[in-house]
Design an enzyme around this catalytic site. Structure first.
Site, PDB file in Angstrom:
ATOM      1  CB  THR A 156      -0.825   0.044   1.301  1.00 38.75           C
ATOM      2  OG1 THR A 156      -1.654  -1.105   1.318  1.00 38.75           O
ATOM      3  CG2 THR A 156      -1.665   1.301   1.403  1.00 38.75           C
ATOM      4  CG  ASP A 187      -4.246  -2.287   6.511  1.00 37.44           C
ATOM      5  OD1 ASP A 187      -4.196  -3.082   5.555  1.00 37.44           O
ATOM      6  OD2 ASP A 187      -3.385  -1.422   6.717  1.00 37.44           O
ATOM      7  N   GLY A 208       1.195  -4.035   4.872  1.00 33.79           N
ATOM      8  CA  GLY A 208       1.458  -5.428   5.218  1.00 33.79           C
ATOM      9  C   GLY A 208       0.167  -6.209   5.121  1.00 33.79           C
ATOM     10  N   GLY A 210      -3.236  -6.855   5.815  1.00 34.86           N
ATOM     11  CA  GLY A 210      -4.311  -6.036   6.385  1.00 34.86           C
ATOM     12  C   GLY A 210      -5.036  -6.715   7.530  1.00 34.86           C
TER      13      GLY A 210
HETATM   14  N1  ASP Z   1      -2.395  -3.664   3.847  1.00 32.06           N
HETATM   15  C1  ASP Z   1      -2.862  -3.902   2.507  1.00 32.06           C
HETATM   16  C2  ASP Z   1      -4.053  -4.789   2.528  1.00 32.06           C
HETATM   17  O1  ASP Z   1      -4.088  -5.724   3.280  1.00 32.06           O
HETATM   18  C3  ASP Z   1      -1.830  -4.459   1.617  1.00 32.06           C
HETATM   19  C4  ASP Z   1      -0.441  -3.922   1.833  1.00 32.06           C
HETATM   20  O2  ASP Z   1      -0.253  -2.897   2.425  1.00 32.06           O
HETATM   21  O3  ASP Z   1       0.526  -4.511   1.401  1.00 32.06           O
HETATM   22  O4  ASP Z   1      -4.943  -4.579   1.739  1.00 32.06           O
END
Ligand code: ASP
Length: 325
Positions: A156, A187, A208, A210
């Site tokens: 993200t 998230d 990461g 979520g």
């Molecule tokens: N946190 C994001 C999600 O789970 C993905 C990411 O940040 O890598 O959608």
């Protein structure tokens, strides 16, 4: 003092644009929106905006959010399709007193009425990634399509911004997990999990897995710790280490967790439980810089500036043709 910090190498070009606004005494809302739009528009980012990787039905569903740290206004969209700049829609929603987080068709209807640019966000290149992944999964496991698990690749863009007047903002944008279920929300559009900004305490953003980040309301936790007087670096390390430990204790494993934070003085920090997490910083005193962060065994994180070679290899990898596209 002004400054910006963002997750992953992909934040760099956006942060360079945002810094131009901050340098001219522009405000943290405009700077962060321009910065994230830049990332959304670049077709080679695989998990943000145009060209990002689709869900299991080969649709690009995106999540985005915006928060104003002065007023605590929050706007967010989730599972929105076919709009060029989800972050701009989120920022527009942050001015609504109610209905400030909209999902799927509701978000699309609002964006259409407000005249936001429509765009088919699924590129030929993303389709090839999808087809390649389907082949790999079916080949490896004989798994029927309906049972495919989300691929663990994700990222993200989360940014934080402090302007010369002391206003702080936070914003995020992502297509979430590659091969996620239709309707899955991570998230990133959720206040307190993917982002939080309070101009009096500081701002934080997470990236990461979520589902795990939400278990710790981790961005709010970092801001809360800064509010108690912790330096952003200490706050990030404490939050990552605690959540990582709790998840392992209670669930046997922890997903990827990476964080960035900045306080109202423009001091910043970052922490991670993965190897080599890249993030980007600019302040009044520091040119835009990409750092690579690693967690040591004692739980502290160390970072170093990315080498020229690393920067070059990154772009080559990112833009390498897939079957000629
Ligand atoms: N946190 C994001 C999600 O789970 C993905 C990411 O940040 O890598 O959608």
């Amino acid at each position: 003092m002004w400054g910006m910090i963002g997750t992953w190498r992909m934040a760099l070009e956006g942060i360079i644009e945002g810094a131009k606004i901050l340098e001219k005494k522009g405000n943290a809302g405009d700077a962060i929106e321009i910065a994230i739009r830049q990332v959304e528009d670049f077709p080679y980012n695989k998990s943000v905006g145009y060209g990002s990787l689709p869900n299991e039905e080969m649709e690009v569903e995106m999540d985005a959010a915006y928060m104003d740290g002065d007023t605590l206004d929050i706007g967010a969209v989730a599972a929105i399709k076919d709009f060029a700049n989800p972050v701009a829609i989120a920022r527009r929603l942050s001015r609504e007193k109610v209905n400030s987080m909209l999902v799927a068709e509701g978000a699309e209807k609002f964006a259409h009425k407000e005249g936001f640019e429509r765009k088919n966000m699924l590129t030929d290149r993303a389709k090839l990634h999808y087809q390649k992944r389907v082949k790999e999964l079916v080949g490896q496991t004989q798994t029927p399509l309906q049972e495919m698990k989300p691929y663990s690749g994700h990222d993200t863009v989360g940014m934080l911004c402090l302007d010369i007047k002391g206003k702080m903002t936070a914003a995020t944008s992502t297509s979430g997990l590659f091969m996620k279920k239709k309707g899955r929300v991570g998230d990133s559009p959720l206040s307190g999990s993917g982002f939080y900004a309070d101009s009096q305490k500081g701002a934080a953003s997470a990236t990461g897995l979520g589902e795990d980040l939400m278990r710790g309301c981790i961005s709010y936790e970092v801001v809360r710790l800064m509010g108690q007087g912790l330096h952003p670096q200490q706050a990030c390390e404490m939050a990552v280490n605690c959540l990582d430990k709790e998840l392992k204790k209670r669930r046997g494993e922890a997903g990827d967790i990476s964080l960035v934070a900045m306080n109202p003085q423009g001091e910043w920090g970052a922490a991670t439980n993965i190897e080599g997490f890249p993030f980007v910083v600019v302040t009044e005193e520091q040119k835009p810089t990409v750092y690579l962060l690693t967690r040591k065994e004692d739980g502290h994180c160390t970072y170093e500036e990315a080498s020229e070679k690393w920067m070059k290899d990154y772009m080559q990898r990112r833009m390498a043709p897939i079957n000629g596209v």
